[in-house]
Design a protein around this motif. Structure first.
Motif, PDB file in Angstrom:
ATOM      1  N   ASN B 326      36.776 -89.999   0.790  1.00 33.32           N
ATOM      2  CA  ASN B 326      37.531 -90.954   1.585  1.00 33.32           C
ATOM      3  C   ASN B 326      38.301 -90.262   2.693  1.00 33.32           C
ATOM      4  OD1 ASN B 326      36.938 -93.467   0.607  1.00 33.32           O
ATOM      5  ND2 ASN B 326      38.381 -93.265  -1.113  1.00 33.32           N
ATOM      6  N   LYS B 327      39.007 -91.068   3.486  1.00 30.44           N
ATOM      7  CA  LYS B 327      39.796 -90.438   4.546  1.00 30.44           C
ATOM      8  C   LYS B 327      41.096 -89.862   4.003  1.00 30.44           C
ATOM      9  CE  LYS B 327      41.897 -94.647   6.647  1.00 30.44           C
ATOM     10  NZ  LYS B 327      42.702 -95.108   5.649  1.00 30.44           N
ATOM     11  N   ASN B 328      41.463 -90.236   2.799  1.00 20.59           N
ATOM     12  CA  ASN B 328      42.628 -89.608   2.171  1.00 20.59           C
ATOM     13  C   ASN B 328      42.145 -88.652   1.093  1.00 20.59           C
ATOM     14  OD1 ASN B 328      44.014 -91.469   3.669  1.00 20.59           O
ATOM     15  ND2 ASN B 328      44.202 -92.913   1.967  1.00 20.59           N
ATOM     16  N   PRO B 329      42.862 -87.591   0.873  1.00 16.31           N
ATOM     17  CA  PRO B 329      42.459 -86.693  -0.211  1.00 16.31           C
ATOM     18  C   PRO B 329      42.706 -87.348  -1.565  1.00 16.31           C
ATOM     19  CG  PRO B 329      44.522 -85.965   0.754  1.00 16.31           C
ATOM     20  CD  PRO B 329      44.035 -87.090   1.607  1.00 16.31           C
ATOM     21  N   TYR B 330      41.929 -86.935  -2.549  1.00 19.00           N
ATOM     22  CA  TYR B 330      42.128 -87.484  -3.890  1.00 19.00           C
ATOM     23  C   TYR B 330      43.318 -86.798  -4.550  1.00 19.00           C
ATOM     24  CZ  TYR B 330      41.339 -88.557  -8.785  1.00 19.00           C
ATOM     25  OH  TYR B 330      41.517 -88.949 -10.064  1.00 19.00           O
ATOM     26  N   ARG B 331      43.415 -85.507  -4.331  1.00 16.37           N
ATOM     27  CA  ARG B 331      44.540 -84.745  -4.903  1.00 16.37           C
ATOM     28  C   ARG B 331      44.786 -83.546  -4.008  1.00 16.37           C
ATOM     29  NH1 ARG B 331      48.599 -82.664  -6.753  1.00 16.37           N
ATOM     30  NH2 ARG B 331      48.931 -81.808  -8.813  1.00 16.37           N
ATOM     31  N   VAL B 332      46.036 -83.250  -3.784  1.00 22.60           N
ATOM     32  CA  VAL B 332      46.394 -82.047  -3.038  1.00 22.60           C
ATOM     33  C   VAL B 332      47.347 -81.245  -3.888  1.00 22.60           C
ATOM     34  CG1 VAL B 332      47.510 -81.140  -0.982  1.00 22.60           C
ATOM     35  CG2 VAL B 332      46.159 -83.189  -0.821  1.00 22.60           C
ATOM     36  N   LYS B 333      47.108 -79.957  -3.941  1.00 24.01           N
ATOM     37  CA  LYS B 333      48.039 -79.096  -4.679  1.00 24.01           C
ATOM     38  C   LYS B 333      48.373 -77.900  -3.810  1.00 24.01           C
ATOM     39  CE  LYS B 333      49.611 -76.395  -8.174  1.00 24.01           C
ATOM     40  NZ  LYS B 333      51.005 -76.185  -7.813  1.00 24.01           N
ATOM     41  N   PHE B 334      49.657 -77.613  -3.719  1.00 27.45           N
ATOM     42  CA  PHE B 334      50.075 -76.417  -2.979  1.00 27.45           C
ATOM     43  C   PHE B 334      50.524 -75.376  -3.976  1.00 27.45           C
ATOM     44  CE2 PHE B 334      51.013 -79.910   0.022  1.00 27.45           C
ATOM     45  CZ  PHE B 334      50.160 -79.524   1.031  1.00 27.45           C
TER      46      PHE B 334
END
Ligand code: SF4
Ligand code: SF4
Lengths: 159, 373, 362
Positions: B326-334
């Motif tokens: 999708n145009k949004n990430p499913y999960r982001v982790k820093f």
């Protein structure tokens, strides 16, 4: 014996390092020309900000009170925190076609994070950043602004 | 008898003080619960989360371009490098090659960011140790870099200059001159940093041998950045896994083996000099070309997991993105360096004095919003 | 021995005599005490306010800043404005604090510094009380302020304050020895403890020159140790704002805080004044034996200008220390005293005694 020499060497090196530090601060003290303070509210007239400084989002109008915003709403979609609300209206052109125009372009300065996406993505370059940085107000409703001036029109030639 | 009992109880009683969340030396809203015995620190317990904004969760509802402006607000002193990390991850996922010009500019900007971050570190570290004048000299010199940022990016700290595929706008025509001017200026005053603090006998006495982390410990705790390198852990991402234009420049990875407060400090001092060398090599050779690659207005990453790490001023920042197309990430982790660097604080500070705790905390150069995110 | 044109002893004696002629001796003493009290109070306030201003200007210039520049020309009335503000600030009552001790502490600090002021010789005859144990009295009184600080730390019912108070306790006990020993070095040289005589003995050559190297060492130790005693940077462990927020005066607000603040500056003035008196000839002009013309010019400058000038120079030195160096740690502070200053001091006194015995000084 060696430890005695070490003891005194320690003292002398220590004192020397302290004196070196004092020359730095003392040097500035005796050269008062090095002060960098800007007398801020006094120098307002001469203060120039960098032209790219992101002070607040504005919609430039020309002298005939015309702007370039077509009311497409792309800036609203791109704003990450909903600082922009585009309220469109429809207008009937001379040829009798219906056309979407801007009614109110509402900008919430209090929520804006100055990411610059609205200005960058606007297809008709209707938005810009001003260098105004004195935003303090006593009432936060004043931070909600309508960017298109009352009675303003779409500039000729902008689609 | 009773008195004796009471005395015994008193002796065993710990003196608990709350350092923070509002305390001058925690550089933000970090709360340290410190158990003392007299002046000696028995135990330090960091309590975090006072400035948790849920950035990772917020990212899940934003497009990839919009994520950038949130990363500015994690480690606000490495704002530019954080931006770059996300951009690199997205570019890696899309398998696009950004123009050479962008790479050069990004590298120069990153190194300027590193210098200004270390300048602020020097300023605040001096202040933590009671040398109040340091604070002003550090900020004075940092101002010059912030002006460079402001001229080209429009922001001073929160720059938001990178965007997936390139830069928001081209560098200002005056950029190269200003950078060169700054390098000349800073080479002239950096000796003051040494005169005022590095060489000072009080400073050396206070920092040498304090808060020692051995190489093994540093690796075990995952310390990165100058903090890890002061312990001898070679962890410079710029060297081991070059991104942007770091493969085109020669520079030294600053390594020490002592791992104490003084060498953490020294590593940062030397890094400033190395950063200046890197900029020197690039500033005159910025290739002509576009400032951004051709990008679609809506970025959709192909399904999958992507990871890229960069070297911020404080250590390794890893960006991990899971995309479902999708145009949004499913999960982001820093993977933020400060969170990891904070962890062994108890180990380092145990058994030292309160003043040492402040020095150790200062030498980790913690940015609290990066810990809490 | 010629006397300078600025001799206040006849002036003060005249006041004394005319008062005694007009009323009973008891009354005369009472009125004299009143005059002196008011005079010192005014001087105290002026010095305090001026020093706060001076410190802010000095540190600003050292840090490439401008310092106060809004109230009055060059910001000269800034401290007065601040004082007025502090007077209006609420005195926050602290829960579970020891009320009596809490409010008593700032007064003890202020009174201690006030008492020391009385014994300082500002010029010939301009001396509230000329004790024959002047040096001893000054030392005793100037270390009394610590009682106030200790009380403040204890009574605030604040953990940081208590740590600060304990630190200053250890600090003063140690550094008092150094201050005393370095003054003893000069007492050995001068052969008296009376401040007026110590000053008088320095007419042709201040003790710092006459005492050879031991006097120099004694001076360095004195200035460092008294910086520590007045709790100023780099020895400001009791306040240590990066560690203990504000140390012993964390809980104080308004005028009580102002008292601590003012007392710190007055103490700085007092130690600088003691150093001036003992090492730099007090109010004595800079005279060289034999150079009559030069001496005349020097004598023309009023003695209190000399006194304040020298004191001011030393105060500047102390400020310079504060704005350059990082703070010491408590154990280093004590190490410095017990491992370095004390042994050096003892040897120093012995050497000085030897010099005096052999008559090597001039
Ligand atoms: S600058 Fe960013 S946050 Fe501000 S209105 Fe534009 S898009 Fe929204
Ligand atoms: S400002 Fe630009 S992007 Fe926003 S509605 Fe108007 S034309 Fe569209």
């Amino acid at each position: 014996m060696k430890s005695v020499i070490e003891y005194f060497r320690g003292i002398f090196n220590g004192i020397k390092s302290l004196l070196v530090g004092m020359t730095v601060t003392g040097g500035y003290f005796f050269r008062p020309g090095t002060t960098l303070t800007q007398q801020y509210p006094d120098n307002r007239d001469t203060l120039v900000m960098f032209e790219r400084f992101k002070g607040e989002v504005v919609m430039p109008h020309n002298e005939k009170n015309e702007h370039k915003c077509t009311g497409c709403g792309i800036c609203e979609i791109n704003c990450p925190n909903g600082s922009i609300e585009v309220i469109p209206a429809t207008e009937v052109t001379e040829e009798g076609k219906k056309k979407r125009i801007i009614d109110k372009h509402i900008y919430h300065l209090g929520m804006c994070t100055f990411c610059g996406l609205c200005v960058k993505t606007c297809p008709s370059q209707a938005l810009a950043f001003s260098q105004e940085f004195e935003h303090a107000v006593f009432d936060r409703t004043k931070l909600t602004k309508v960017l298109n001036q009352p009675g303003s029109k779409l500039m000729k030639g902008v689609e | 008898m009773e008195v004796k009992e009471k005395m015994g109880r008193l002796e065993n009683e710990e003196y608990i003080i709350n350092m923070g969340p509002q305390h001058p030396s925690t550089h933000g809203v970090l709360r340290l619960v410190v158990a003392l015995k007299g002046e000696i620190v028995q135990r330090v317990e960091p309590h975090i989360g006072y400035i948790h904004r849920g950035i990772e969760k917020m990212c899940e509802n934003l497009t990839y371009q919009q994520i950038i402006h949130l990363t500015d607000r994690m480690d606000y002193l490495s704002a530019h490098i954080n931006n770059e990390a996300v951009c690199l991850t997205v570019e890696k996922a899309l398998e696009i090659e950004v123009p050479e010009r962008v790479k050069y500019i990004r590298t120069i900007m990153s190194e300027l960011t590193r210098i200004q971050s270390h300048q602020l570190f020097w300023a605040t570290f001096g202040m933590d140790l009671g040398g109040l004048t340091c604070f002003f000299y550090g900020l004075r010199d940092r101002e010059k870099i912030l002006d460079i940022f402001e001229e080209s990016c429009g922001g001073r700290m929160i720059v938001s200059y990178n965007t997936p595929g390139g830069l928001m706008n081209d560098i200002h025509p005056n950029f190269q001159n200003r950078v060169k001017e700054f390098l000349k200026y800073f080479r002239g005053v950096i000796h003051e940093y040494d005169d005022l603090l590095t060489g000072n006998v009080i400073f050396q006495e206070r920092s040498k041998g304090m808060g020692v982390m051995t190489k093994e410990e540093a690796i075990a705790w995952g310390l990165t950045g100058p903090t890890g390198r002061a312990s001898g852990f070679s962890c410079d991402i710029r060297k081991h896994n070059p991104y942007s234009a770091y493969d085109k420049v020669t520079f030294r990875e600053i390594l020490y083996t002592e791992g104490d407060v003084f060498h953490r400090y020294l590593a940062r001092m030397e890094e400033m000099r190395e950063s200046m060398n890197i900029i020197d090599q690039l500033i005159d050779n910025i290739p002509e070309g576009p400032f951004t690659a051709k990008m679609k207005p809506v970025i959709k990453l192909p399904e999958g997991e992507y990871f890229q790490s960069v070297e911020t001023a404080r250590g390794e920042l890893g960006v991990y993105i899971v995309s479902d197309g999708n145009k949004n990430p499913y999960r982001v982790k820093f993977r933020s360096p400060n969170f990891v660097n904070l962890a062994p604080l108890n180990l380092m500070a145990r058994g030292s004095k309160i003043a040492d705790l402040v020095a150790i905390g200062g030498s980790l150069d913690l940015i609290i919003p990066d810990i809490d995110r | 021995m010629e006397f300078s044109i600025y001799d206040f002893s006849s002036f003060t004696a005249w006041i004394d005599q005319s008062l005694r002629a007009a009323m009973s001796p008891g009354m005369a003493v009472a009125i004299e005490m009143l005059i002196i009290g008011v005079a010192i109070l005014i001087f105290y306030a002026i010095v305090g306010l001026f020093l706060v201003y001076a410190e802010r200007k000095v540190c600003a210039l050292m840090q490439n800043r401008m310092g106060p520049n809004r109230v009055g020309p060059g910001g000269i009335f800034q401290t007065i404005a601040d004082l007025v503000k502090l007077l209006f600030v609420e005195l926050v009552p602290i829960k579970n604090a020891d009320k009596i001790l809490f409010s008593l502490a700032p007064y003890i600090v202020i009174i201690a510094s006030f008492m020391a002021m009385g014994a300082l010789p500002f010029a010939k005859g301009l001396h509230a009380i000329d004790l024959n144990i002047g040096v001893f009295y000054l030392m005793a009184v100037s270390s009394m302020g610590v009682v106030g600080v200790l009380l403040a730390g204890w009574a605030s019912n604040n953990k940081y304050s208590l740590i600060g108070a304990m630190r200053i306790g250890a600090q003063i006990v140690s550094y008092e020895i150094s201050v005393g020993m370095s003054l003893v070095t000069i007492v050995v040289l001068a052969g008296t403890m009376q401040l007026s005589e110590i000053v008088q003995a320095q007419q042709y050559g201040w003790f710092i020159f006459r005492g050879h190297i031991p006097a120099l060492i004694a001076f360095v130790i004195f200035i460092v140790a008294s910086t520590a005693e007045t709790n100023r940077g780099p020895f400001d462990l009791a306040e240590a704002e990066s560690e203990l927020t504000a140390g012993f005066h964390t809980e104080y607000s308004g005028i009580r805080f102002a008292f601590f603040f003012l007392a710190e500056y007055i103490n700085m003035f007092i130690v600088a004044a003691i150093a001036t008196t003992v090492f730099f000839g007090g109010w004595m002009p800079f005279n060289v034996y034999g150079w009559e013309g030069f001496n005349k010019v020097m004598n023309f400058i009023p003695p209190f200008i000399w006194f304040l000038g020298k004191t001011g120079a030393l105060i500047f030195l102390i400020m310079w220390f504060k704005w350059t160096f990082p703070r010491l740690r408590i154990d280093q502070l004590l190490t410095l005293e017990w491992k370095y200053f004390l042994p050096i001091n003892i040897i120093n006194v012995l050497i000085m005694a030897l010099i005096v015995l052999l008559g090597w000084h001039w």
